[in-house]
Design a protein around this motif. Structure first.
Motif, PDB file in Angstrom:
ATOM      1  N   VAL A  49       3.458  -3.574   5.539  1.00  0.00           N
ATOM      2  CA  VAL A  49       2.078  -4.076   5.633  1.00  0.00           C
ATOM      3  C   VAL A  49       1.268  -3.604   4.429  1.00  0.00           C
ATOM      4  CG1 VAL A  49      -0.077  -3.823   6.930  1.00  0.00           C
ATOM      5  CG2 VAL A  49       2.041  -4.352   8.146  1.00  0.00           C
ATOM      6  N   ARG A 108       7.177   2.740  11.785  1.00  0.00           N
ATOM      7  CA  ARG A 108       6.773   3.438  10.559  1.00  0.00           C
ATOM      8  C   ARG A 108       7.090   2.607   9.315  1.00  0.00           C
ATOM      9  NH1 ARG A 108       5.303   4.559   6.659  1.00  0.00           N
ATOM     10  NH2 ARG A 108       4.975   6.539   5.570  1.00  0.00           N
ATOM     11  N   LEU A 138       4.688  -0.196   8.685  1.00  0.00           N
ATOM     12  CA  LEU A 138       3.424   0.208   8.034  1.00  0.00           C
ATOM     13  C   LEU A 138       3.549   0.098   6.511  1.00  0.00           C
ATOM     14  CD1 LEU A 138       2.278   3.394  10.005  1.00  0.00           C
ATOM     15  CD2 LEU A 138       1.704   0.992  10.439  1.00  0.00           C
ATOM     16  N   SER A 139       4.687   0.510   5.981  1.00  0.00           N
ATOM     17  CA  SER A 139       4.878   0.417   4.521  1.00  0.00           C
ATOM     18  C   SER A 139       4.922  -1.032   4.067  1.00  0.00           C
ATOM     19  CB  SER A 139       6.173   1.138   4.111  1.00  0.00           C
ATOM     20  OG  SER A 139       6.093   2.500   4.433  1.00  0.00           O
TER      21      SER A 139
END
Lengths: 338, 338
Positions: B57, B51, B54-55
């Motif tokens: 990226v 998770r 994702l931030s």
């Protein structure tokens, strides 16, 4: 099956379904192939958060890999064309909620990069973005919701309003600089249901250049007894109201699904008690489908019935797939490419 | 600066850095441009889970967008070529750990689709896959680790062994069907350090067709007093041992970073006490860099010194970027494309 087979042979006709849930397996793919289906928007998430959606996406990647002789993941319009040319089923991944985005604007592009090309702004509940058709009050698109709409516009992710509430839908259509979709719902003056759509919403959708996928989900028509003639009435009346270029099919087909999945679909983690959605206490399980649409192999029943009604071959092709193709081809591009 | 400028003008020379950490901003991009840098492997994660990655990226996507006149995200070899043609900096995203994969094999493809084209199997600790160079005992590649190596091979994600332990490195090289990388480390017989690499590992890397990025990180050479002549000695001796086609540069440059980030880099969430990694109690902060490599604008100092030493122009071009280009161009393809 004449029309679909004929026209497929000449490469001019596509059958595209605006939404299907199913227990996706090889048998189901073969049924789609039998029905002459070119492309399906497949539901990849309902209540899942960002992390959980990664697992759902990776399960789809595995499915694509294990059946790569039959399927082709669709991220751009040209992939749909390629699926047709190769005789494969193109699959567009979408989620019926924005729960995967959590409270993070940057995740729109992240999930778009993973191939989630369609997101419904809300499922059956109010969320960070707006309200669903089942909430008592709908305050419209939130501040965050407006930014999400802009970001979806920017990256080329389709805004889907099928389960979205009236005010949030109108706000989203107004706020979106690009056409939006209702992938699976019907006019509510023909089939009254909270899940179906008002004249005002459908007029706004039409004015915005969007497309409506008419829905064979039994709870959104007159149940499994609805005849093919009545379904053709629905299509023809909707064409009369919206214009043929805005009308398509979104069956919402749900085949071979478990009751566990039905409970997850309806209740997520947000309630301990059954919520029936478009179902009811007296009709609590998966619906029985009409005799003329028992599965995706039955798509030709719809196109044949439209032809029998006197709808032109060109208009039948638009409704069966042409409109979705045009809409997806444009909508999946980045805004700066337009 | 003669060589890089001359050759860049004719489109034949690339400067590619095997790893950089930095406080990426526009000024840093301009420094890279001054140094004639074509492409950098940028660190996108250290201890982050799925998770959190994702931030990270999505922050990179934003950086790419805000500076799209200067940078170009790299997912394939042709993107590096495009960056060179357009005079932009190509950026390859990678993580220095496999923590983003958690315990889920399918996430390799998910993160590859997001543009994470390089993953180091372990950072400074043992994880689900193997052991780091700082563990007392290294049991080698785990069962899950073998599957991860196969999956990285399949999707075209580069296996990086820079911080990985001896036995895990040897196992990974043996198990990988495709060449692997050590993006930033040095031979340990030239500069003794747990982080540098043994003859056995470098011989195996060479036999497997991989590439080693020689590292200017002060703790992995003789500190900031190391002269450019000594760094050229390192390059020339490594070429003698491995052959010129296996030797490249991976500076591990860390500019304008906060102490908070240093603590995160060293301690993650796994310890309450300071762990110094390649640093030490007497040298606890970010290192001071040698006078001849204060930043990416100084790359020409390296190529000029190699030329002065009598290394051929062709070999200098291989070491400065040609080898990474060949390696990345091949490695970023899917296995079935090879």
């Amino acid at each position: 099956m004449t029309l679909i087979k004929e026209e497929t042979a000449t490469g001019t006709m596509m059958v595209i379904d605006g939404l299907e849930l199913s227990n996706w397996d090889r048998d189901f793919l073969l049924e789609l192939q039998k029905g002459g289906v070119t492309c399906v928007h497949a539901c990849c998430g309902l209540w899942e958060n960002a992390r959980e959606t990664l697992s759902k996406v990776s399960e789809w990647y595995r499915f694509f890999r294990e059946h790569d002789d039959l399927v082709l993941p669709v991220k751009r319009g040209e992939d749909i064309r390629k699926a047709q040319d190769e005789g494969k089923i193109g699959i567009i991944l979408g989620t019926q909620n924005t729960s995967a985005l959590e409270d993070e604007l940057g995740l729109v592009e992240v999930f778009e990069q993973l191939g989630i090309k369609i997101m419904q702004l809300t499922y059956n509940n109010q969320n960070l973005i707006g309200s669903s058709c089942y909430e008592e009050n709908d305050a419209g698109l939130s501040r965050y919701g407006k930014l999400i709409v802009e970001e979806m516009n920017r990256v080329g992710m389709v805004i889907d309003l099928s389960h979205v509430g009236e005010q949030t839908s109108l706000d989203a259509i107004r706020h979106s600089e690009r056409p939006v979709a209702i992938t699976h719902a019907n006019p509510d003056w023909i089939y009254p249901s909270r899940r179906n759509k008002s004249r005002e919403v459908l007029q706004a959708l039409k004015d915005n250049g969007g497309v409506l996928g008419l829905c064979a989900y039994p709870h959104l028509i007159n149940g499994p007894e609805t005849s093919i003639d009545e379904f053709v009435d629905l299509i023809v009346e909707t064409i009369d109201f919206m214009g043929v270029e805005h009308v398509a099919i979104g069956t919402d087909l749900t085949l071979n699904m478990s009751d566990d999945f039905l409970h997850w679909m309806r209740m997520g983690r947000w309630t301990h008690d059954m919520d029936y959605g478009a179902g009811s206490k007296s009709n609590p399980s998966w619906p029985t489908w009409p005799s003329w649409f028992k599965g995706p192999a039955d798509f030709p029943n719809i196109s044949d019935a439209l032809l029998d009604r006197g709808v032109s071959r060109e208009d039948v092709a638009s409704v069966m797939g042409g409109n979705w193709y045009r809409f997806f081809d444009e909508s999946f591009r980045r805004q700066k490419e337009m």
